[in-house]
Design an enzyme around this catalytic site. Structure first.
Site, PDB file in Angstrom:
ATOM      1  N   GLU A  13       0.836  -1.206   0.000  1.00  0.00           N
ATOM      2  CA  GLU A  13       0.000   0.000   0.000  1.00  0.00           C
ATOM      3  C   GLU A  13       0.864   1.247   0.000  1.00  0.00           C
ATOM      4  O   GLU A  13       2.028   1.196   0.404  1.00  0.00           O
ATOM      5  CB  GLU A  13      -0.947  -0.017   1.202  1.00  0.00           C
ATOM      6  CG  GLU A  13      -0.267  -0.233   2.533  1.00  0.00           C
ATOM      7  CD  GLU A  13      -1.223  -0.687   3.646  1.00  0.00           C
ATOM      8  OE1 GLU A  13      -2.007  -1.619   3.420  1.00  0.00           O
ATOM      9  OE2 GLU A  13      -1.145  -0.093   4.731  1.00  0.00           O
TER      10      GLU A  13
ATOM     11  N   CYS B 167       8.046  49.880   0.916  1.00  0.00           N
ATOM     12  CA  CYS B 167       8.735  49.045  -0.075  1.00  0.00           C
ATOM     13  C   CYS B 167       7.687  48.562  -1.074  1.00  0.00           C
ATOM     14  O   CYS B 167       6.650  48.033  -0.677  1.00  0.00           O
ATOM     15  CB  CYS B 167       9.395  47.863   0.633  1.00  0.00           C
ATOM     16  SG  CYS B 167      10.034  46.602  -0.472  1.00  0.00           S
TER      17      CYS B 167
ATOM     18  N   TYR C  34      -4.992   2.715   7.717  1.00  0.00           N
ATOM     19  CA  TYR C  34      -4.142   1.630   7.240  1.00  0.00           C
ATOM     20  C   TYR C  34      -3.998   0.481   8.231  1.00  0.00           C
ATOM     21  O   TYR C  34      -3.196  -0.429   8.027  1.00  0.00           O
ATOM     22  CB  TYR C  34      -2.767   2.143   6.826  1.00  0.00           C
ATOM     23  CG  TYR C  34      -2.029   2.892   7.911  1.00  0.00           C
ATOM     24  CD1 TYR C  34      -1.590   2.236   9.052  1.00  0.00           C
ATOM     25  CD2 TYR C  34      -1.765   4.262   7.799  1.00  0.00           C
ATOM     26  CE1 TYR C  34      -0.916   2.913  10.056  1.00  0.00           C
ATOM     27  CE2 TYR C  34      -1.093   4.943   8.798  1.00  0.00           C
ATOM     28  CZ  TYR C  34      -0.673   4.260   9.928  1.00  0.00           C
ATOM     29  OH  TYR C  34      -0.018   4.920  10.925  1.00  0.00           O
TER      30      TYR C  34
ATOM     31  N   CYS D  87      13.820  48.599  -2.841  1.00  0.00           N
ATOM     32  CA  CYS D  87      13.576  49.989  -2.444  1.00  0.00           C
ATOM     33  C   CYS D  87      14.791  50.622  -1.787  1.00  0.00           C
ATOM     34  O   CYS D  87      14.736  51.770  -1.366  1.00  0.00           O
ATOM     35  CB  CYS D  87      12.366  50.076  -1.530  1.00  0.00           C
ATOM     36  SG  CYS D  87      12.673  49.358   0.092  1.00  0.00           S
TER      37      CYS D  87
ATOM     38  N   ASP E  41       2.806  10.504   3.511  1.00  0.00           N
ATOM     39  CA  ASP E  41       3.648  11.309   4.388  1.00  0.00           C
ATOM     40  C   ASP E  41       2.787  12.323   5.133  1.00  0.00           C
ATOM     41  O   ASP E  41       2.475  13.392   4.626  1.00  0.00           O
ATOM     42  CB  ASP E  41       4.707  12.020   3.540  1.00  0.00           C
ATOM     43  CG  ASP E  41       5.897  12.404   4.376  1.00  0.00           C
ATOM     44  OD1 ASP E  41       5.953  11.984   5.546  1.00  0.00           O
ATOM     45  OD2 ASP E  41       6.763  13.132   3.861  1.00  0.00           O
TER      46      ASP E  41
ATOM     47  N   CYS F 276      17.629  46.756   0.686  1.00  0.00           N
ATOM     48  CA  CYS F 276      16.584  46.028  -0.040  1.00  0.00           C
ATOM     49  C   CYS F 276      16.781  46.203  -1.547  1.00  0.00           C
ATOM     50  O   CYS F 276      16.903  47.336  -2.019  1.00  0.00           O
ATOM     51  CB  CYS F 276      15.212  46.541   0.383  1.00  0.00           C
ATOM     52  SG  CYS F 276      13.874  45.903  -0.625  1.00  0.00           S
TER      53      CYS F 276
ATOM     54  N   LYS G 282      11.099   2.619   0.536  1.00  0.00           N
ATOM     55  CA  LYS G 282      11.066   4.044   0.192  1.00  0.00           C
ATOM     56  C   LYS G 282      11.244   4.286  -1.305  1.00  0.00           C
ATOM     57  O   LYS G 282      11.923   3.509  -1.982  1.00  0.00           O
ATOM     58  CB  LYS G 282      12.190   4.775   0.944  1.00  0.00           C
ATOM     59  CG  LYS G 282      12.008   4.800   2.446  1.00  0.00           C
ATOM     60  CD  LYS G 282      10.969   5.829   2.801  1.00  0.00           C
ATOM     61  CE  LYS G 282      10.890   6.099   4.269  1.00  0.00           C
ATOM     62  NZ  LYS G 282      11.569   7.228   4.766  1.00  0.00           N
TER      63      LYS G 282
ATOM     64  N   LYS H  51       2.697   4.577   1.076  1.00  0.00           N
ATOM     65  CA  LYS H  51       3.087   5.158   2.362  1.00  0.00           C
ATOM     66  C   LYS H  51       2.874   6.669   2.262  1.00  0.00           C
ATOM     67  O   LYS H  51       3.550   7.361   1.502  1.00  0.00           O
ATOM     68  CB  LYS H  51       4.551   4.846   2.677  1.00  0.00           C
ATOM     69  CG  LYS H  51       4.970   5.380   4.031  1.00  0.00           C
ATOM     70  CD  LYS H  51       6.338   4.851   4.425  1.00  0.00           C
ATOM     71  CE  LYS H  51       6.662   5.179   5.873  1.00  0.00           C
ATOM     72  NZ  LYS H  51       6.773   6.599   6.143  1.00  0.00           N
TER      73      LYS H  51
ATOM     74  N   CYS I  65      13.453  43.588   4.993  1.00  0.00           N
ATOM     75  CA  CYS I  65      13.503  44.993   4.591  1.00  0.00           C
ATOM     76  C   CYS I  65      12.690  45.793   5.604  1.00  0.00           C
ATOM     77  O   CYS I  65      11.571  45.423   5.945  1.00  0.00           O
ATOM     78  CB  CYS I  65      12.914  45.136   3.181  1.00  0.00           C
ATOM     79  SG  CYS I  65      12.455  46.823   2.776  1.00  0.00           S
TER      80      CYS I  65
HETATM   81  S1  IVH Z   1       1.743   0.749   9.010  1.00  0.00           S
HETATM   82  C1  IVH Z   1       3.489  -1.442  12.365  1.00  0.00           C
HETATM   83  N1  IVH Z   1       0.876   1.727   6.753  1.00  0.00           N
HETATM   84  O1  IVH Z   1       4.604   5.460   8.437  1.00  0.00           O
HETATM   85  C2  IVH Z   1       2.864  -0.723  11.287  1.00  0.00           C
HETATM   86  N2  IVH Z   1       2.173   3.132   8.175  1.00  0.00           N
HETATM   87  O2  IVH Z   1       7.264   4.543   9.899  1.00  0.00           O
HETATM   88  C3  IVH Z   1       2.979   0.739  11.423  1.00  0.00           C
HETATM   89  N3  IVH Z   1       2.478   5.409   7.344  1.00  0.00           N
HETATM   90  O3  IVH Z   1       3.978   5.788  11.877  1.00  0.00           O
HETATM   91  C4  IVH Z   1       2.444   1.546  10.391  1.00  0.00           C
HETATM   92  N4  IVH Z   1       1.335   5.168   5.488  1.00  0.00           N
HETATM   93  O4  IVH Z   1       2.672   7.242  10.241  1.00  0.00           O
HETATM   94  C5  IVH Z   1       1.581   1.964   7.877  1.00  0.00           C
HETATM   95  N5  IVH Z   1       0.042   2.500   4.730  1.00  0.00           N
HETATM   96  C6  IVH Z   1       0.720   2.728   5.860  1.00  0.00           C
HETATM   97  C7  IVH Z   1       1.307   3.978   6.131  1.00  0.00           C
HETATM   98  C8  IVH Z   1       2.035   4.127   7.312  1.00  0.00           C
HETATM   99  C9  IVH Z   1       2.040   6.004   6.232  1.00  0.00           C
HETATM  100  C10 IVH Z   1       3.330   6.053   8.382  1.00  0.00           C
HETATM  101  C11 IVH Z   1       2.783   5.928   9.778  1.00  0.00           C
HETATM  102  C12 IVH Z   1       3.822   5.235  10.599  1.00  0.00           C
HETATM  103  C13 IVH Z   1       5.054   5.427   9.778  1.00  0.00           C
HETATM  104  C14 IVH Z   1       5.950   4.230   9.998  1.00  0.00           C
END
Ligand code: IVH
Length: 688
Positions: free
Chosen positions: A115, A447, A241, A428, A119, A425, A331, A117, A441
């Site tokens: 799935e 300005c 999630y 100005c 941010d 500046c 990642k 990830k 500034c």
């Molecule tokens: S699972 C043990 N699923 O990533 C499982 N985390 O470094 C823990 N995050 O603290 C998390 N998308 O904030 C999971 N699809 C996803 C996620 C996810 C973002 C973040 C979450 C977690 C951090 C883990």
């Protein structure tokens, strides 16, 4: 309507509204028009207003935020919220798969769920018998902050879980029906969509507030707001999630859990996928990363999370210190490339902040041509030792503004030129001073860059609301020095405007009419429109409530300002230094002379019935939350102290009062129970 009918009506409206919220915010596929939705909502608000005791905390009308908190309470997570270990390459991901097989002594393929990830900020939601009851941040994994009020403002978080009937609409009729558990703990990531983030930052800059560095900070800052009314204005969303405790139901797999969450109306990422074996996971990662480069996602993704699907296997694999053995975050590559800095330009922002910008030899980074990168400020340049002519690594973090990561010092040939921000500046020529990390500034509205923005803010819809003065006209007036400060708007004359391009008799008199009308705006709008740093619409209203006139505000002391609830030291200082500036005082003088109303004629006197009175709270309060009671007293001019003394005027007692109660009796101080306190507040008449 009698009460019984009202309750029925309210229940029906809530159910309908919840369903349409779900269609709109979770499925992104509304089935009624906005106008129809507004009509339903209005009807609910009106019915609840007639029967206020029928309002429940989970009503859709209660999503607008509540009285600000002084601090967050803490909430313990029943099951710790863990973090993930990372993989950066296909090899590392394959090693993860091998470790699992070795540990479980399995030869065949493992079934994974992959799935996106997201941010953002990890949170946990708790539903008791289908009702949203509390929500918290991850915190240290064991306890987090109670951000229930803030999470309530996120429309894709259901206040009540839905039943199968609703999820059938999604065409997934074969799905099993899961009855609603008595306790459900859901984990998810709150995030801010990128477009919304960019919009928010533009608005913040207009309001002289510093922009957020990225969508993650914006989401975290919004969720961790003590004033949930501010959170309510922030466009936040969520993807769920995972789950903590689910009482009464035992799922077999993560996939099944995710389906149950979907069936209960919770928002789950649509890109979630079952992968049979690690090769399918690696393919999934590749597809997602390629997609990211072609069409940027609506939200920031920093990789893919891979989880063993079977919950039995997850149990057997267990936890390795702070992260589970059964999951990993694979990642995405940071999108970085090497290029050269041709020159460094200096921009002047709306607040007068000088921003150094590197002009680069154009380079394609993840499908997008990058020609400039922000260098943030002088400290950043010094820390990274960035020089004109340097070869540098630039990065597009997520989908936001590119930045310089590092200088490749080996490539230096000796002709690189160090850079210092100017002390004048560039627009100005006024003096530049250092204000923390920022060079600013000092000319303020003198300005041109700041003046244009200042005027834009002054005439904006929420400010003095002068519609006829659009961006093009502001440019024109500033460039032709027809306007040199905001007060000049009120001395504009027909003959000055008519000689400029694109103006005719009619448009000039329209504009002059609008300017004339704006002289009578409320004090709150006038304060807001001055563009004082930290003073947005909300604070401006608070100030206008507290002061009778702009004059009074101008001369207010630091103590007088910080006495006001919600005005912190930073805001007070910002207000004081704004009015200390000679130039700003002159502008205000000019505004007054031009006939702009600077005091509130119909002045609502603040109710200060507790002025000079001291209160002590003891025992567990059941009608009021302790912080709310404290705030109500303070708003009415009273003070809450922690010890009972002769100076105490009232002691309010809840359940199981302690020694303070005995002391109050001994000193013969007036003791009130919560009901009596409520009467004292006269809540029925709604004076608070
Ligand atoms: S699972 C043990 N699923 O990533 C499982 N985390 O470094 C823990 N995050 O603290 C998390 N998308 O904030 C999971 N699809 C996803 C996620 C996810 C973002 C973040 C979450 C977690 C951090 C883990």
């Amino acid at each position: 309507m009698n009460e019984k009918d009202a309750l029925k009506e309210i229940e029906k409206l809530r159910e309908e509204i919840n369903y349409h919220n779900y269609r709109y915010y979770t499925l992104d596929s509304p089935v009624i028009s906005d106008a129809e939705y507004d009509r339903l909502f209005k009807k609910l608000v009106e019915t609840e207003a007639k029967f206020p005791h029928l309002i429940t905390p989970d009503s859709p009308t209660q999503r607008v935020g509540a009285i600000p908190l002084k601090e967050f309470k803490t909430i313990s997570h029943t099951i710790p919220m863990l973090s993930l270990s990372n993989a950066n390459t296909d090899e590392e991901t394959k090693e993860f798969d091998e470790r699992i097989k070795r540990f479980l002594e399995i030869k065949g393929e493992i079934e994974y769920v992959a799935e996106p990830k997201i941010d953002g900020l990890a949170i946990e939601l708790v539903y008791l018998h289908g009702k949203f009851t509390s929500g918290s941040t991850r915190g240290d994994g064991y306890t987090g902050e109670d951000v229930t009020q803030n999470l309530k403002t996120i429309k894709s978080i259901p206040m009540r879980l839905l039943q199968m009937r609703q999820s059938e609409v999604r065409g997934e009729k074969s799905e099993t029906t899961y009855s609603i558990p008595s306790r459900l703990e859901v984990r998810g990531e709150v995030f801010m969509p990128i477009k919304a983030f960019e919009r928010l930052n533009r608005e913040r800059e207009k309001m002289n507030e510093s922009p957020f560095a990225n969508p993650r900070n914006a989401a975290a800052g919004s969720v961790r707001q003590l004033d949930s009314r501010i959170t309510a204005t922030r466009p936040l969303d969520i993807f769920c999630y995972g789950a903590g405790v689910i009482e009464g139901i035992k799922f077999k797999s993560h996939w099944e859990t995710m389906h149950a969450l979907k069936g209960w109306g919770l928002k789950v990422n649509p890109f979630i996928k079952i992968c049979k074996g690690i090769d399918e996971v690696i393919q999934y990662h590749k597809d997602m990363e390629e997609k990211r480069d072609k069409i940027p996602y609506e939200y920031e993704l920093d990789g893919v999370v891979v989880k063993v699907n079977s919950l039995d296997l997850q149990d057997r694999l267990g936890i390795l210190t702070r992260s589970p053995r059964w999951a990993i975050a694979y990642k995405f590559k940071a999108r970085q490339e090497t290029t050269r800095i041709k020159e460094i330009k200096v921009g002047v922002g709306r607040t007068g902040a000088l921003t150094p910008v590197a002009i680069l030899e154009p380079i394609v980074v993840g499908g997008v041509t990058v020609e400039r990168a922000t260098l943030h400020n002088q400290d950043e340049i010094d820390r990274k030792d960035i020089r004109i002519g340097d070869y540098v690594i630039v990065q597009r973090a997520g989908d936001v503004i590119p930045e310089v990561v590092t200088v490749i010092k080996d490539k230096r040939i000796g002709s690189e030129i160090p850079f210092k921000l100017p002390d004048k500046c560039p627009l100005c020529n006024s003096a530049v001073i250092r204000d923390g990390a920022i060079h600013r500034c000092t000319a303020g509205l003198l300005c041109p860059a700041q003046l244009k923005e200042g005027i834009r803010h002054f005439v904006s819809k929420r400010g003095m609301n002068i519609e006829g003065l659009g961006d093009r006209h502001i440019e024109q007036f500033v460039e032709n020095t027809v306007i040199k400060d905001v007060a000049d708007i009120y001395s504009l004359k027909k003959e000055d405007i008519i000689k400029l391009e694109r103006w005719g008799d009619k448009s000039v008199s329209n504009l002059l009419n609008q300017i004339e009308n704006s002289k009578n705006r409320t004090l709150a709008r006038l304060i807001y429109s001055l563009g004082i740093r930290q003073v947005g619409e909300h604070i401006a209203k608070i100030l206008a409530d507290d002061f009778d006139s702009l004059d009074e505000l101008m001369n207010a002391s630091y103590e007088r300002l910080t006495e006001i609830h919600e005005i912190g030291p930073e805001t007070a200082e910002s207000i004081m230094s704004f009015f200390k500036e000679r130039h700003n005082r002159d502008v205000i003088d000019k505004l007054r002379k031009a006939g702009v109303k600077t005091e509130e004629r119909v002045h609502k006197k603040r109710d200060l019935r507790f002025k000079g009175k001291q209160f002590v709270l003891t025992g567990t309060l059941s009608i009021f939350k302790r912080e709310d009671a404290k705030e109500l007293i303070e708003r009415l001019g009273g003070r809450v102290t922690s010890t009972v003394s002769k100076k105490t005027d009232f002691v309010i007692v809840g359940i199981d009062p302690g020694s303070k109660y005995d002391k109050a009796k001994e000193l013969k101080i007036k003791i009130l129970n919560e009901e009596e306190f409520k009467d004292l507040l006269d809540i029925k008449q709604n004076v608070i």
